[in-house]
Motif scaffolding. Structure first.
Motif, mmCIF file in Angstrom:
data_model
loop_
_atom_site.group_PDB
_atom_site.id
_atom_site.type_symbol
_atom_site.label_atom_id
_atom_site.label_comp_id
_atom_site.label_asym_id
_atom_site.label_seq_id
_atom_site.Cartn_x
_atom_site.Cartn_y
_atom_site.Cartn_z
ATOM 1 N N ALA A 56 33.608 36.484 14.623
ATOM 2 C CA ALA A 56 34.249 37.719 14.510
ATOM 3 C C ALA A 56 35.417 37.801 13.802
ATOM 4 O O ALA A 56 35.564 39.010 13.126
ATOM 5 C CB ALA A 56 34.376 38.129 16.192
ATOM 6 N N GLU A 57 36.191 36.795 13.704
ATOM 7 C CA GLU A 57 37.172 36.819 12.818
ATOM 8 C C GLU A 57 36.855 37.158 11.271
ATOM 9 O O GLU A 57 37.969 37.483 10.695
ATOM 10 C CB GLU A 57 38.043 35.431 12.956
ATOM 11 N N HIS A 58 35.602 36.849 10.748
ATOM 12 C CA HIS A 58 35.268 37.371 9.379
ATOM 13 C C HIS A 58 35.016 38.577 9.275
ATOM 14 O O HIS A 58 34.728 38.994 8.291
ATOM 15 C CB HIS A 58 34.248 36.307 9.225
ATOM 16 N N CYS A 59 34.877 39.401 10.352
ATOM 17 C CA CYS A 59 34.414 40.794 10.072
ATOM 18 C C CYS A 59 35.647 41.549 9.790
ATOM 19 O O CYS A 59 36.764 41.553 10.156
ATOM 20 C CB CYS A 59 34.094 41.289 11.578
ATOM 21 N N THR A 60 35.518 42.612 8.916
ATOM 22 C CA THR A 60 36.261 43.525 8.558
ATOM 23 C C THR A 60 36.034 44.991 8.751
ATOM 24 O O THR A 60 34.998 45.318 9.115
ATOM 25 C CB THR A 60 36.555 43.391 6.969
ATOM 26 N N TRP A 61 36.887 45.818 8.356
ATOM 27 C CA TRP A 61 36.718 47.182 8.407
ATOM 28 C C TRP A 61 36.077 47.632 9.770
ATOM 29 O O TRP A 61 36.546 47.282 10.808
ATOM 30 C CB TRP A 61 35.879 47.616 7.097
ATOM 31 N N LYS A 62 34.944 48.601 9.639
ATOM 32 C CA LYS A 62 34.652 49.116 10.842
ATOM 33 C C LYS A 62 33.758 48.006 11.781
ATOM 34 O O LYS A 62 33.597 48.282 13.002
ATOM 35 C CB LYS A 62 33.732 50.368 10.711
#
Length: 388
Positions: free
Chosen positions: A329-335
């Motif tokens: 999850a730490e790699h997810c960005t933006w929405k």
């Protein structure tokens, strides 16, 4: 009056059939089919598909409007929807609208459910050509002009650009180009995640179909679903190495582990897990051959570990009420980071740390997006004097 009510008037106000318009991607098409199932129209739908040229230089042209893309790179005959899947027709707005008009008196209104960017021109054209004969539902945010559809169903995180956090990430000179530009209107239904087909009936049938293979397995059964890096959730082999180490740490508390890869999983990543667990008698890795065990896993698993890139896989697992652990999850960005935060705030997922005891379960209120969206569709139909 009685004869008229039982005949044309009554018949013309009841929806008994649906048209599904897909784009060739399972994640999008499953949402449409899931909604049709929830509305009780499963088995009474026709499936159409909008086909975009793929492969080679086409991967650099996906940003073009579909009509222009197909003019620049004409679609070979063998790549049309019907050539690939005989039961799936190439979507033609004029033909579908004409069919809706001609059959309205005998078969009633036509429900049109579409999902994905490439389907927008077709579904909106159907609504324009036969406004009195169709009810058009567009799944996933169409970016602009939402009044082209009777109903738009989209996840809440699609409106992340309007939040203070989202606005803060957009340079001021780009804000006018980022959609959506206005809050959801009365014809917008907001969900937490993606719609899907994993309803109670589907899971019960899957549990029965996979009973002989999955029921005898030692418990707890941990299912690991691995997607692949995406534009707003990018990761590499390091995630695979970390996942392998974490699974080794929790293996003592698992009766067995079943691992599945998606079509988007990089070979380098899958090779790491194959090397680590390929000979472990406690671990089964689906190699993509034979029947896909995905629905069986949803029905029979005791807990899940899922990579953060897949909104669809997380939405399905979070509808079961079983523990769902997320990695990456730490790699997810933006929405997509907003989506992950939303799941954690609701208590439906927890980060996978490798320190879990799978014998210790936990519960939450399952996501119920598909059924709730179907209820909103029925309400909107009732306002129009129609029903299903």
């Amino acid at each position: 009056m009685a004869e008229m009510f039982q005949g044309g008037v009554h018949r013309a106000s009841r929806i008994r059939r649906a048209v599904v318009i897909g784009n060739g991607f399972a994640g999008a098409e499953n949402q449409s089919i899931g909604l049709v199932r929830a509305l009780g129209l499963w088995g009474r739908q026709s499936v159409y598909r909008v086909t975009r040229p793929r492969g080679g230089i086409n991967e650099w042209l996906h940003w073009l409007p579909l009509s222009l893309h197909r003019k620049v790179m004409p679609l070979p005959a063998e790549r049309t929807a019907q050539a690939s899947h005989p039961d799936v027709l190439e979507a033609d707005a004029k033909q579908i609208a004409e069919m809706a008009r001609q059959t309205f008196d005998t078969d009633g209104p036509l429900l049109v459910v579409a999902s994905g960017r490439d389907t927008i021109p077709v579904s909106s054209a159907i609504k324009h050509l036969a406004p009195e004969n169709v009810f058009v539902v567009q799944i996933q945010h169409p970016r602009s002009h939402l009044n082209r559809f009777d109903l738009v169903i989209t996840p809440l995180h699609d409106y992340y650009p309007l939040t203070p956090e989202g606005q803060g990430q957009i340079p001021w000179f780009l804000r006018r180009w980022i959609t959506p530009r206005e809050p959801p209107g009365s014809n917008v239904v907001l969900t937490v995640g993606a719609l899907h087909q994993a309803d109670f009936t589907a899971l019960r049938n899957a549990a029965s179909a996979w009973h002989a293979e999955l029921a005898p397995l030692p418990r707890p059964l941990l299912v690991v679903n691995i997607g692949g890096p995406a534009r707003n959730c990018s990761y590499g082999v390091d995630l695979g190495k970390r996942l392998a180490a974490m699974l080794q740490n929790v293996l003592w508390s698992c009766g067995c582990v079943r691992i599945s890869f998606s079509r988007r999983t990089p070979e380098k990543l899958s090779r790491i897990l194959m090397k680590e667990f390929g000979t472990n008698p406690k671990v089964y890795i689906w190699d993509g051959e034979g029947c896909n065990p995905h629905m069986g896993h949803l029905a029979c698993a005791d807990a899940f570990v899922i990579t953060a890139d897949s909104v669809s896989m997380l939405s399905e697992a979070c509808s079961t009420g079983k523990p769902v652990y997320v990695i990456g999850a730490e790699h997810c960005t933006w929405k997509f980071a907003d989506f992950q935060n939303s799941l954690q705030e609701r208590g439906v997922v927890r980060p996978f740390t490798g320190k879990e005891d799978m014998f210790k379960s936990w519960s939450y209120t399952p996501l119920n997006d598909t059924a709730e969206a179907a209820s909103r569709v029925k309400m909107a139909l009732a306002e129009r004097g129609w029903s299903i």
